[in-house]
Design a protein around this motif. Structure first.
Motif, short mmCIF file in Angstrom:
data_model
loop_
_atom_site.label_atom_id
_atom_site.label_comp_id
_atom_site.label_asym_id
_atom_site.label_seq_id
_atom_site.Cartn_x
_atom_site.Cartn_y
_atom_site.Cartn_z
N PRO A 51 11.18 19.93 0.04
CA PRO A 51 10.07 20.87 -0.22
C PRO A 51 10.17 22.16 0.59
CG PRO A 51 9.26 18.67 0.24
CD PRO A 51 10.71 18.65 0.55
N GLU A 54 13.68 26.06 0.54
CA GLU A 54 13.77 27.51 0.31
C GLU A 54 13.19 28.25 1.51
OE1 GLU A 54 15.22 29.03 -2.02
OE2 GLU A 54 15.39 27.57 -3.64
N MET A 58 14.36 31.61 4.37
CA MET A 58 13.73 32.93 4.31
C MET A 58 13.79 33.63 5.66
SD MET A 58 12.93 33.56 1.36
CE MET A 58 12.17 35.11 1.82
N LEU A 324 2.15 23.31 3.93
CA LEU A 324 3.23 22.70 3.15
C LEU A 324 3.92 21.61 3.97
CD1 LEU A 324 5.05 22.88 0.57
CD2 LEU A 324 6.52 24.39 1.85
N ALA B 59 13.81 25.64 -11.02
CA ALA B 59 14.33 25.33 -9.68
C ALA B 59 15.79 25.74 -9.58
CB ALA B 59 14.17 23.85 -9.39
N PHE B 62 15.83 29.54 -9.54
CA PHE B 62 15.28 30.08 -8.31
C PHE B 62 16.31 30.03 -7.19
CE2 PHE B 62 13.02 30.15 -4.33
CZ PHE B 62 12.13 31.18 -4.53
N ALA B 63 16.99 28.89 -7.06
CA ALA B 63 17.96 28.77 -5.99
C ALA B 63 19.09 29.78 -6.18
CB ALA B 63 18.51 27.35 -5.95
N PHE B 102 8.43 37.06 -1.30
CA PHE B 102 9.42 36.00 -1.53
C PHE B 102 9.04 34.76 -0.76
CE2 PHE B 102 12.99 39.24 -2.21
CZ PHE B 102 12.85 39.14 -3.57
N PHE B 103 8.61 34.96 0.46
CA PHE B 103 8.28 33.83 1.31
C PHE B 103 7.16 33.03 0.67
CE2 PHE B 103 9.33 33.19 5.97
CZ PHE B 103 9.21 31.83 5.86
N ILE B 104 6.12 33.74 0.24
CA ILE B 104 5.00 33.05 -0.40
C ILE B 104 5.48 32.33 -1.65
CG2 ILE B 104 2.83 33.44 -1.62
CD1 ILE B 104 2.35 35.73 0.43
N ALA B 106 8.45 31.13 -2.22
CA ALA B 106 9.22 29.94 -1.86
C ALA B 106 8.30 28.80 -1.44
CB ALA B 106 10.21 30.27 -0.75
N ILE B 107 7.25 29.14 -0.67
CA ILE B 107 6.32 28.10 -0.22
C ILE B 107 5.58 27.52 -1.42
CG2 ILE B 107 4.24 27.67 1.13
CD1 ILE B 107 5.19 29.88 3.05
N GLY B 110 7.65 25.20 -3.35
CA GLY B 110 7.73 23.89 -2.70
C GLY B 110 6.55 23.02 -3.09
N PHE B 111 5.34 23.60 -3.02
CA PHE B 111 4.15 22.87 -3.43
C PHE B 111 4.25 22.46 -4.89
CE2 PHE B 111 1.77 24.88 0.14
CZ PHE B 111 1.19 23.73 0.62
N LEU B 113 6.89 22.19 -7.10
CA LEU B 113 7.94 21.27 -7.55
C LEU B 113 7.74 19.86 -7.01
CD1 LEU B 113 11.17 23.42 -7.26
CD2 LEU B 113 9.93 22.79 -9.31
N TYR B 114 7.24 19.77 -5.78
CA TYR B 114 7.14 18.45 -5.16
C TYR B 114 5.71 17.94 -5.17
CZ TYR B 114 11.85 19.47 -3.71
OH TYR B 114 13.18 19.77 -3.72
N GLY B 115 4.83 18.68 -5.84
CA GLY B 115 3.43 18.34 -5.73
C GLY B 115 2.84 17.55 -6.89
N ARG B 118 0.37 14.62 -6.36
CA ARG B 118 0.07 14.52 -4.93
C ARG B 118 -1.20 15.27 -4.57
NH1 ARG B 118 5.57 14.96 -1.42
NH2 ARG B 118 6.77 13.46 -2.61
N PHE B 119 -1.47 16.32 -5.34
CA PHE B 119 -2.61 17.16 -4.99
C PHE B 119 -3.63 17.12 -6.11
CE2 PHE B 119 1.08 19.22 -2.98
CZ PHE B 119 0.70 19.07 -1.67
#
Ligand code: HDD
Ligand code: HEM
Ligand code: HEM
Lengths: 341, 435
Positions: A51, A54, A58, A324, B59, B62-63, B102-104, B106-107, B110-111, B113-115, B118-119
């Motif tokens: 998770p 990425e 950064m 996260l 995914a 994105f990579a 970009f950072f946001i 990527a985060i 993460g939520f 694809l793996y979420g 779960r949420f």
């Protein structure tokens, strides 16, 4: 504002070393794992870094952007004279990033997995090796803007024993960080033991490579010992790292693994402080030209804008990132049943 | 090929490669969010499957987009150090904000694809929307940096010195809005047509029709809407280029001689020596009208530009014709599609329409690449319009040729690998998501 920007630069390098490093290290460990356990290592690793994969990388981009916006002289000089190792490192980044996601998202699971894994593992070694070589070259003082021939301008600027030793040291640190990190992620006792053993070997390897860096520095006539031990901060940082190392082993032998991660991160932080403190604010030491300093930054308006962008960006990024990590950590712990002991 | 040409080619290759991934990275999250929304609303399992299948594709893209972007941020210095030394502090603002975006992204990814499971489902859905929004914002920011190269502002250029630098003003340079708008719509058109085309092919092959029909419908709405808007936004861009970069406009139109009632030249082969275009269709006065709203106004030709400041005409002209031609083709397909939907309910059975979409799969991306060639080649010989020449910016290191070969080999293998993976992904739809 300049100091805020510099702090961000330093922090993103540290975080890249810690988080990206653990991430590279997972690939390095995979290389040094027997075939029998490899798929287990891989599974643990994937569960742990999937998770945040990425996000870990950064930090490099943040550091680069800070450099090229705020300190263009440093960015461009490194780009010109360290062109070759940078390109090799980039190849590593491309190969590793794509192989990692291919192996996780390929819809068909067949012998292609083997190819992805092989690429991933080798790129996991090459990338930090060259990152270390680049870092070593910036302070080795071999970058020579007055050089006339290709080899002394573009090859000997980075190819010498010191930078290679720093490269190996970086690789071993990455392996060490990953091993420590994975202890807490293992979901059964055998794996946990395996990672504890790995932690021991990688720690010894890191120690040996560290010694190698000093030997290489001596050989290349780089006053490394004086840089580190010639000032109070350096001595303090190294002493703190040594004390925490003793504590680390004491806990490791007793299999008390809760605080190991914190100690490992602490040691790496101390090492980075010891290395960077004495040079500060110089980033690139050159052979026939004055050093390039962080004080020689872009104009005030740009630095102010950059500083605000970083500060405001952190307000958005940091809480989200912590959430996260927190939610997946909690989830993994629940799955593992026992959780981190 | 000398080192200078090699450096330019390597830059073009890297950007041309990256742009495909970034378009997909910007647009696919929106498609996913729509399908995800339907799943949460209707609990029709097909929508869940579509969302999941797409998210795996995203995914992968994105990579690949992230690594090719990382490479770019180094390449700017590796290839154009002189440019970056001067320009970095001026046009760095969008890049530093882009880092945040970009950072946001990527985060949030993460939520997302793996979420699954779960949420809270709506929180999970929302993280997907964040991926799309931050991707779009980063695209807009980078394009604003590129727009600054076309229309440099935010500093005073005095005797070779960049003084009074204002990075905020540079970011909001006069070109950014048109370019960002045009690029964003282009990303939707290109990705929309590509996705619609792939699913149309699967419908024609009668595989998992339910799945592919739902996917097709979502993609086609975005694709056709973008196709209608794009010529309007392109017109805006062209008017702007005419005002600020007359040399680029003249090269795009292969308009050699300054003249009143300038004709619009369609197709043809520009002849630099004779200063005319052979075998072209000319519509008298139309170029003047399109730029000024007046059939008789004067349009500057290449003869008003010193020879050493003229961009390559043939490449720019061909690229422009390709972009506009494909834009018109997309517009036509969009209109036909709307007509078909409105006229008969059972439109899905009209094979010719689906075939048309299959043929149109790559055209959006071809138009995107052509558009960037217009922008970048049309700006030559300048890297920074009117201020710094590309040749002054290039790295002093010899042997860039080998670096270019290396990057070409790597990018081509990557492209093949991605296509291969995508093919397997689509092939597996039947096995994984069959119901
Ligand atoms: C799906 C893709 C697509 C389509 C159908 C079109 N374009 Fe485009 N065009 C682009 C994709 C694109 C692009 C790749 O996105 C560019 C490159 C730089 C930019 O900002 O957008 C671009 C650039 C670009 C420029 C140069 C802008 C500059 O240099 O600042 C002009 C004048 C136009 N376009 C005009 C048009 C017109 C009149 C179209 C009529 C149909 C058109 N475009 C369709
Ligand atoms: C912020 C965004 C961008 C920057 C800073 C940038 C910068 C550059 C630079 C420095 C060059 C080399 C000089 C030249 O030959 O023009 C170049 C060339 C080129 N770029 Fe861009 N570019 C950007 C966006 C793009 C994008 C997104 C594309 C998409 C495909 C693109 C396509 C090209 C092409 C095709 C060339 C080659 C031009 C030639 O060979 O003459 N550019 N760009
Ligand atoms: C010189 C030009 C460019 C540089 C230096 C650059 C840099 C980057 C970097 C570093 C990343 C990776 C970030 C991550 O890990 O998520 C990235 C991805 C991305 N870039 Fe670029 N970029 C450039 C051109 C462009 C252009 C012209 C566009 C769009 C129009 C664009 C849109 C994107 C998007 C949307 C992503 C997110 C990745 C994805 O979702 O696939 N970039 N870029």
């Amino acid at each position: 504002m300049l100091y805020i920007v510099i702090s961000y630069l330093w922090a993103s390098i540290l975080l890249y070393l810690l988080l990206g490093g653990a991430d590279f290290g997972a690939g390095i460990l995979e290389l040094f794992t027997s075939d029998k356990h490899r798929s287990n290592t891989r599974k643990t690793m994937y569960k742990a870094i999937g998770p945040i994969w990425e996000a870990n990388h950064m930090w490099l981009i943040i550091a680069i952007v800070i450099l090229f916006v705020g300190f263009p002289a440093i960015y461009t000089t490194a780009s010109v004279y360290l062109h070759i190792p940078l390109v090799i490192m980039l190849m590593g980044i491309i190969a590793r990033g794509t192989a990692f996601s291919f192996r996780n998202y390929d819809a068909v699971v067949d012998e292609m997995q083997l190819i992805y894994s092989r690429i991933f593992v080798y790129a996991s070694v090459i990338t930090p090796l060259f990152l270390g070589i680049i870092a070593g070259s910036t302070v080795a003082g071999r970058i020579d803007p007055a050089a006339h021939d290709f080899v002394s301008a573009y090859v000997f600027s980075w190819l010498h024993w010191f930078s290679v030793a720093v490269g190996l040291f970086t690789v071993s640190i990455c392996g060490f960080l990953a091993a420590v990190y994975l202890i807490g992620e293992a979901d059964n006792e055998t794996d946990r033991r395996r990672f504890i053993t790995k932690t021991k070997t990688t720690n010894i390897a890191a120690f040996a490579c560290g010694a190698l860096v000093f030997i290489a520095a001596k050989y290349e006539k780089i006053p490394l010992a004086e840089w580190i031990f010639g000032n109070a901060v350096g001595i303090l940082a190294i002493s703190a790292a040594s004390v925490s190392l003793i504590l680390f082993w004491w806990l490791l032998v007793r299999k008390k693994t809760q605080v190991l991660r914190v100690l490992a991160a602490f040691q790496v932080t101390m090492i980075l402080i010891a290395i960077t403190y004495r040079h500060y604010p110089n980033i690139i030491l050159q052979k026939s030209a004055p050093p390039l300093s962080l004080m020689n930054a872009a104009n005030d308006k740009t630095i102010a804008a950059l500083g605000w962008a970083l500060l405001i960006g952190s307000i958005f990024i940091l809480p989200a990132l912590f959430y996260l990590i927190y939610s997946f950590d909690r989830r993994n712990r629940k799955l593992a049943g026992t959780g981190h002991t | 090929m000398n080192d200078f040409i090699a450096a330019r080619s390597q830059m073009a290759l890297s950007l041309g490669f990256h742009i495909i991934f970034s378009c997909i990275g910007m647009v696919m999250p929106f498609f996913m969010a729509v399908s995800h929304f339907y799943w949460l609303r209707t609990h029709n399992i097909v929508y869940r499957n579509v969302t999941r299948a797409w998210s795996k594709g995203v995914a992968i893209f994105f990579a690949t987009g992230a690594v090719s972007g990382t490479v770019l941020s180094f390449e700017l210095g590796l290839l154009w150090p002189e440019f970056m030394r001067q320009a970095g502090p001026i046009f760095g603002m969008p890049f530093s904000l882009e880092g945040t975006a970009f950072f946001i992204e990527a985060i949030a990814l993460g939520f997302f694809l793996y979420g699954w499971d779960r949420f809270n489902p709506w929180f999970h859905w929302f993280t997907g929307v964040i991926v799309g929004v931050s991707g779009l914002v980063s695209g807009i920011l980078v394009v604003s940096a590129n727009a600054w190269m076309n229309d440099p502002t935010g500093f005073d250029y005095v005797r070779g010195q960049f003084l009074h630098i204002d990075p905020i003003k540079a970011m909001f340079n006069p070109a950014w809005f048109q370019q960002a708008l045009h690029m964003s719509i282009a990303a939707f058109a290109a990705t929309g047509f590509a996705v619609a085309g792939i699913h149309a092919l699967m419908i024609l092959r009668r595989q998992n029709i339910l799945f592919h029909t739902k996917a097709f419908k979502i993609a086609v709405v975005f694709a056709t809407a973008a196709a209608v808007l794009q010529p309007l936004s392109g017109d805006l861009s062209a008017k702007y280029v005419a005002k600020r970069q007359p040399a680029k406009l003249a090269a795009m139109e292969a308009h050699y001689v300054t003249s009143a009632s300038a004709p619009l030249i369609i197709g043809g082969i520009p002849d630099d020596k004779a200063k005319k275009v052979n075998y072209a269709i000319e519509i008298p006065g139309l170029l003047s009208f399109m730029i000024d709203g007046d059939f008789h106004s004067i349009v500057k030709g290449l003869d008003s530009i010193p020879p050493e400041d003229q961009p390559p005409v043939a490449v720019t002209h061909f690229a422009f014709q390709i972009m506009v031609g494909l834009g018109m083709l997309m517009l036509t397909i969009a209109i036909m599609y709307f007509t078909a939907v409105l006229r008969r309910k059972n439109w899905r059975n009209s094979k010719w329409l689906l075939r048309l979409f299959v043929i149109a799969t790559p055209i959006g991306f071809i138009a995107v690449e052509a558009g960037w060639i217009v922008t970048e080649v049309g700006r030559q010989p300048w890297i920074l319009q009117g201020i710094m020449r590309t040749a002054e910016a290039v790295t002093p290191m010899p042997g860039i040729l080998y670096s270019f070969y290396l990057f070409t080999a790597v990018y081509f293998s990557l492209a093949i690998a991605v296509v291969f993976l995508l093919y397997r992904q689509i092939k597996m739809v039947g096995k994984i998501y069959d119901i």
